[in-house]
Motif scaffolding. Structure first.
Motif, PDB file in Angstrom:
ATOM      1  N   ASN A 133      -4.289  -2.554 -13.210  1.00 17.38           N
ATOM      2  CA  ASN A 133      -3.514  -2.766 -11.986  1.00 17.38           C
ATOM      3  C   ASN A 133      -4.320  -2.256 -10.798  1.00 17.38           C
ATOM      4  O   ASN A 133      -4.439  -2.928  -9.767  1.00 17.38           O
ATOM      5  N   GLN A 134      -4.863  -1.052 -10.961  1.00 17.15           N
ATOM      6  CA  GLN A 134      -5.671  -0.458  -9.905  1.00 17.15           C
ATOM      7  C   GLN A 134      -6.948  -1.260  -9.677  1.00 17.15           C
ATOM      8  O   GLN A 134      -7.296  -1.577  -8.530  1.00 17.15           O
ATOM      9  N   ASP A 139      -0.502  -4.660  -6.136  1.00 16.00           N
ATOM     10  CA  ASP A 139       0.368  -3.774  -5.373  1.00 16.00           C
ATOM     11  C   ASP A 139       0.928  -2.670  -6.266  1.00 16.00           C
ATOM     12  O   ASP A 139       1.411  -2.936  -7.361  1.00 16.00           O
ATOM     13  N   PHE A 140       0.871  -1.440  -5.790  1.00 13.25           N
ATOM     14  CA  PHE A 140       1.314  -0.287  -6.582  1.00 13.25           C
ATOM     15  C   PHE A 140       2.783  -0.395  -6.971  1.00 13.25           C
ATOM     16  O   PHE A 140       3.202   0.114  -8.026  1.00 13.25           O
ATOM     17  N   TYR A 143       3.306  -1.679 -10.431  1.00  9.61           N
ATOM     18  CA  TYR A 143       3.141  -0.662 -11.478  1.00  9.61           C
ATOM     19  C   TYR A 143       4.404   0.188 -11.605  1.00  9.61           C
ATOM     20  O   TYR A 143       4.865   0.458 -12.727  1.00  9.61           O
ATOM     21  N   GLU A 144       4.961   0.605 -10.484  1.00 13.09           N
ATOM     22  CA  GLU A 144       6.156   1.442 -10.519  1.00 13.09           C
ATOM     23  C   GLU A 144       7.283   0.753 -11.284  1.00 13.09           C
ATOM     24  O   GLU A 144       7.967   1.366 -12.121  1.00 13.09           O
ATOM     25  N   GLU A 191      -7.036   6.581  -6.124  1.00  9.81           N
ATOM     26  CA  GLU A 191      -6.014   5.649  -6.612  1.00  9.81           C
ATOM     27  C   GLU A 191      -5.618   5.945  -8.055  1.00  9.81           C
ATOM     28  O   GLU A 191      -4.429   5.873  -8.407  1.00  9.81           O
ATOM     29  N   TYR A 195      -1.764   6.866  -9.507  1.00 14.31           N
ATOM     30  CA  TYR A 195      -1.109   6.299 -10.687  1.00 14.31           C
ATOM     31  C   TYR A 195      -0.687   7.404 -11.649  1.00 14.31           C
ATOM     32  O   TYR A 195       0.436   7.408 -12.165  1.00 14.31           O
ATOM     33  N   TYR A 198       2.241   9.523 -10.385  1.00 14.56           N
ATOM     34  CA  TYR A 198       3.523   8.831 -10.533  1.00 14.56           C
ATOM     35  C   TYR A 198       4.002   8.873 -11.977  1.00 14.56           C
ATOM     36  O   TYR A 198       5.177   9.157 -12.252  1.00 14.56           O
TER      37      TYR A 198
END
Length: 256
Positions: A133-134, A139-140, A143-144, A191, A195, A198
């Motif tokens: 994803n990174q 878009d973050f 991932y969330e 970044e 991740y 989070y």
């Protein structure tokens, strides 16, 4: 010549991260008996002996860091973890299933498990996902959202028990030859940290085990033996250190 070699490493590593490999990366290990006495058991007594043993089922979900890109089949951390756990579960057998592929994002992993629909009777489930994803600048927020879905699925596969799940942090590939050549060292590391922060916060708030192996990967520049031959992924040595970090938590789960 040195610059040409470094450029070649960067190009090769970039290909690996974007899932260019055509190999089948989804593997499953059959149960292995731990006590050689079973192999020597006569047909008349085999049923009695088998009842003394239990097969502990382990499901490993992830991407190249789980499948073990650029290391041998038994070098990846799920294999090493399974072997390490045998030392604390000598009266049991083990079955390992890996659902992972180089280049997979959270969405790719979701699609794979939706298709494969794993059983819901695993004694241990590990989840290591997010680096792609990174890497792909997704878009973050994606991932969330998808990380929480993968946690829910992991719990479902782990007999519905969140205590049987371990989330593993994302290695920091800024500390590799590829990361150095990218010219984005600080961005990559920052970044990856976002991740992992989070994921850890989510796990802490929801009572899920979290294993931080990122700090090990951040020794990759001072200790080149931690980086695989492709200049990007962890080496067998790195996976051994990852396993040593994860194993105590896994042992607690399997011995409860």
């Amino acid at each position: 010549m040195k610059n040409q070699i470094l450029i070649a490493v960067a190009v090769f590593a970039n290909c690996l991260f974007t899932a260019c490999s055509s190999e089948n990366q989804i593997t499953e290990k059959k149960p292995t008996f731990l006590n050689e006495n079973i192999a020597n058991t006569t047909p008349n007594s085999i049923d009695k002996v088998i009842t003394r043993y239990h097969t502990l089922k382990y499901l490993a979900l992830g991407d190249s860091y789980t499948i073990g890109q650029s290391v041998c089949e038994t070098c990846k951390f799920p294999e090493q973890l399974q072997e390490a756990l045998r030392n604390t579960n000598t009266e049991n057998n083990f079955s390992l299933k890996v659902i992972a592929r180089t280049g997979w994002t959270t969405n790719d992993l979701i699609n794979a498990i939706d298709v494969q629909n794993p059983a819901t009777n695993y004694d241990l489930v590990t989840l290591l996902i997010g680096v792609n994803n990174q890497f792909q600048n997704i878009d973050f927020a994606v991932y969330e959202k998808e990380f929480s879905y993968l946690i829910d699925r992991s719990i479902a596969y782990a007999k519905g028990n969140k205590a049987n799940v371990i989330v593993i942090s994302i290695p920091d590939y800024a500390y590799t030859p590829y990361g150095q050549l990218s010219g984005k060292f600080d961005t990559i590391s920052a970044e990856i940290s976002l991740y992992n922060a989070y994921a850890k916060k989510y796990c802490d708030e929801n009572g899920i085990a979290f294993s931080n192996i990122t700090t090990i990967s951040q020794n990759g520049l001072t200790n080149p033996s931690l980086v695989a031959i492709d200049g990007l992924h962890p080496s067998e040595t790195a996976y051994t250190l990852f396993t040593q970090s994860i194993a105590p938590k896994a042992a607690v789960i399997l011995n409860q």
